[in-house]
Scaffold this motif. Sequence first.
Motif, PDB file in Angstrom:
ATOM      1  N   LEU A   3      13.143  88.126  35.069  1.00  0.00           N
ATOM      2  CA  LEU A   3      12.808  89.194  35.690  1.00  0.00           C
ATOM      3  C   LEU A   3      14.161  89.768  36.730  1.00  0.00           C
ATOM      4  O   LEU A   3      14.508  90.945  36.753  1.00  0.00           O
ATOM      5  CB  LEU A   3      11.517  89.328  36.394  1.00  0.00           C
ATOM      6  N   ALA A   4      14.357  88.785  37.564  1.00  0.00           N
ATOM      7  CA  ALA A   4      15.437  89.397  38.531  1.00  0.00           C
ATOM      8  C   ALA A   4      16.748  89.696  37.683  1.00  0.00           C
ATOM      9  O   ALA A   4      17.303  90.609  38.165  1.00  0.00           O
ATOM     10  CB  ALA A   4      15.744  87.959  39.181  1.00  0.00           C
ATOM     11  N   ALA A   5      17.181  89.234  36.722  1.00  0.00           N
ATOM     12  CA  ALA A   5      18.312  89.367  35.891  1.00  0.00           C
ATOM     13  C   ALA A   5      18.252  90.481  35.253  1.00  0.00           C
ATOM     14  O   ALA A   5      18.998  91.590  35.045  1.00  0.00           O
ATOM     15  CB  ALA A   5      18.617  88.491  34.925  1.00  0.00           C
ATOM     16  N   GLY A   6      16.987  90.845  34.618  1.00  0.00           N
ATOM     17  CA  GLY A   6      16.673  92.236  34.080  1.00  0.00           C
ATOM     18  C   GLY A   6      16.786  93.466  34.937  1.00  0.00           C
ATOM     19  O   GLY A   6      17.076  94.518  34.874  1.00  0.00           O
ATOM     20  N   LEU A   7      16.180  93.361  36.041  1.00  0.00           N
ATOM     21  CA  LEU A   7      16.283  94.198  37.166  1.00  0.00           C
ATOM     22  C   LEU A   7      17.536  94.669  37.939  1.00  0.00           C
ATOM     23  O   LEU A   7      17.803  95.915  37.916  1.00  0.00           O
ATOM     24  CB  LEU A   7      15.150  93.916  38.290  1.00  0.00           C
ATOM     25  N   ILE A   8      18.456  93.493  37.897  1.00  0.00           N
ATOM     26  CA  ILE A   8      19.693  93.553  38.302  1.00  0.00           C
ATOM     27  C   ILE A   8      20.632  94.487  37.306  1.00  0.00           C
ATOM     28  O   ILE A   8      21.228  95.410  37.588  1.00  0.00           O
ATOM     29  CB  ILE A   8      20.409  92.402  38.529  1.00  0.00           C
ATOM     30  N   ALA A   9      20.431  94.043  36.105  1.00  0.00           N
ATOM     31  CA  ALA A   9      21.086  94.834  35.051  1.00  0.00           C
ATOM     32  C   ALA A   9      20.801  96.103  34.706  1.00  0.00           C
ATOM     33  O   ALA A   9      21.619  96.937  34.515  1.00  0.00           O
ATOM     34  CB  ALA A   9      21.030  93.940  33.558  1.00  0.00           C
ATOM     35  N   GLY A  56      18.664 100.198  44.390  1.00  0.00           N
ATOM     36  CA  GLY A  56      18.243  98.828  43.259  1.00  0.00           C
ATOM     37  C   GLY A  56      17.946  97.471  44.020  1.00  0.00           C
ATOM     38  O   GLY A  56      17.129  96.806  43.798  1.00  0.00           O
ATOM     39  N   VAL A  57      18.808  97.294  44.862  1.00  0.00           N
ATOM     40  CA  VAL A  57      18.733  95.975  45.695  1.00  0.00           C
ATOM     41  C   VAL A  57      17.439  95.971  46.313  1.00  0.00           C
ATOM     42  O   VAL A  57      16.764  94.891  46.450  1.00  0.00           O
ATOM     43  CB  VAL A  57      19.748  95.980  46.538  1.00  0.00           C
ATOM     44  N   ILE A  58      17.171  97.114  47.233  1.00  0.00           N
ATOM     45  CA  ILE A  58      15.792  97.047  47.867  1.00  0.00           C
ATOM     46  C   ILE A  58      14.728  96.931  47.112  1.00  0.00           C
ATOM     47  O   ILE A  58      13.722  96.125  47.265  1.00  0.00           O
ATOM     48  CB  ILE A  58      15.893  98.340  48.700  1.00  0.00           C
ATOM     49  N   GLY A  59      14.718  97.600  45.750  1.00  0.00           N
ATOM     50  CA  GLY A  59      13.737  97.580  44.954  1.00  0.00           C
ATOM     51  C   GLY A  59      13.599  96.025  44.371  1.00  0.00           C
ATOM     52  O   GLY A  59      12.105  95.576  44.035  1.00  0.00           O
ATOM     53  N   THR A  60      14.686  95.568  44.013  1.00  0.00           N
ATOM     54  CA  THR A  60      14.633  94.300  43.392  1.00  0.00           C
ATOM     55  C   THR A  60      13.912  93.359  44.243  1.00  0.00           C
ATOM     56  O   THR A  60      13.216  92.446  43.707  1.00  0.00           O
ATOM     57  CB  THR A  60      15.890  93.872  42.682  1.00  0.00           C
ATOM     58  N   LEU A  93      10.693  91.013  43.643  1.00  0.00           N
ATOM     59  CA  LEU A  93      10.716  89.527  43.637  1.00  0.00           C
ATOM     60  C   LEU A  93      10.329  88.895  45.105  1.00  0.00           C
ATOM     61  O   LEU A  93      10.389  87.690  45.106  1.00  0.00           O
ATOM     62  CB  LEU A  93      12.120  89.297  43.389  1.00  0.00           C
ATOM     63  N   GLY A  94       9.712  89.544  45.594  1.00  0.00           N
ATOM     64  CA  GLY A  94       8.665  88.823  46.753  1.00  0.00           C
ATOM     65  C   GLY A  94       7.933  87.978  46.565  1.00  0.00           C
ATOM     66  O   GLY A  94       7.039  87.820  45.694  1.00  0.00           O
ATOM     67  N   GLY A  95       7.895  86.683  47.403  1.00  0.00           N
ATOM     68  CA  GLY A  95       7.304  85.402  47.170  1.00  0.00           C
ATOM     69  C   GLY A  95       7.949  84.468  45.949  1.00  0.00           C
ATOM     70  O   GLY A  95       7.535  83.440  45.840  1.00  0.00           O
ATOM     71  N   THR A  96       9.175  85.075  45.568  1.00  0.00           N
ATOM     72  CA  THR A  96       9.674  84.166  44.686  1.00  0.00           C
ATOM     73  C   THR A  96      11.333  83.584  45.110  1.00  0.00           C
ATOM     74  O   THR A  96      11.667  84.274  46.245  1.00  0.00           O
ATOM     75  CB  THR A  96      10.167  84.894  43.121  1.00  0.00           C
ATOM     76  N   PRO A  97      11.862  82.573  44.805  1.00  0.00           N
ATOM     77  CA  PRO A  97      13.074  82.043  45.461  1.00  0.00           C
ATOM     78  C   PRO A  97      14.364  83.057  45.322  1.00  0.00           C
ATOM     79  O   PRO A  97      14.904  82.754  46.067  1.00  0.00           O
ATOM     80  CB  PRO A  97      13.212  80.741  44.621  1.00  0.00           C
ATOM     81  N   PHE A  98      13.912  84.136  44.239  1.00  0.00           N
ATOM     82  CA  PHE A  98      15.070  85.027  44.175  1.00  0.00           C
ATOM     83  C   PHE A  98      15.198  86.184  45.187  1.00  0.00           C
ATOM     84  O   PHE A  98      16.224  86.984  45.225  1.00  0.00           O
ATOM     85  CB  PHE A  98      15.005  85.399  42.850  1.00  0.00           C
ATOM     86  N   SER A  99      14.168  86.080  46.135  1.00  0.00           N
ATOM     87  CA  SER A  99      14.107  87.440  47.113  1.00  0.00           C
ATOM     88  C   SER A  99      14.928  86.847  48.266  1.00  0.00           C
ATOM     89  O   SER A  99      14.933  87.787  49.009  1.00  0.00           O
ATOM     90  CB  SER A  99      12.734  87.751  47.143  1.00  0.00           C
TER      91      SER A  99
END
Length: 216
Positions: free
Chosen positions: A159-165, A199-203, A207-213
């Motif tokens: 999900l993180a990678a897809g949002l970034i891309a 996009g950084v803010i939205g991503t 991802l809130g609550g995950t290690p990626f946020s």
Amino acid sequence: MNNLGTDRRTRKRLATRQAISNVATRLFMERGFDQVTIDEIADAADVGRMTVFNHFPRKEDMFFDREQDGHDLAFEAIRSRAPGTSPVQALGVLAHQMIEEPSDAFPLFADTRTFVETAQASEPLKARARQMRDDFVRALAGVLADGVGRAADDPEAYLAAGLIAATWSIAFTRAHAELSATGNVEAAKGIFLGLIDRGVIGTHAALGGTPFSGAV
């Protein structure tokens, strides 16, 4: 002597590859991707047809010959990010650096207009670009997951990678739409960075609550 011979062969191989790429790029920009044949590229580069295929298995690979360099740049930005910076933020910082300190390899919006317009005019190149995006998402998900000790197929990493891309793809294409319409390089850069920042803010929010946020 063996090492010297190997180094010499490696340099020769890389020089041949670059020469083929340079010739192919010139022909693609002049005439359009679909109008150029492998035989024409081989003739212009003064090499055999099989030599071209030895370096570039597909014609599209000659057009997108910086693909791996782009991956490496993104992954290095994540791995070498400053303390307290999340992977998503690190790629946002990279976007600003690429605009503020453009490199010869990735001169965003300075010398890329013809490249993008050529790609958009070719169905094979658009199909290859979609494949490249899928490959990038898969590789980026692996880098992100590895950074937090998760499996490479972790759903949240994907999900993180897809949002970034998606952020980078939309920012890049909309900036080039502005450039094609107006020729205004500074306006294109502003659109690109504005969408990256949003996009950084939205991503991060997604991802809130995950290690990626966080700054993992």
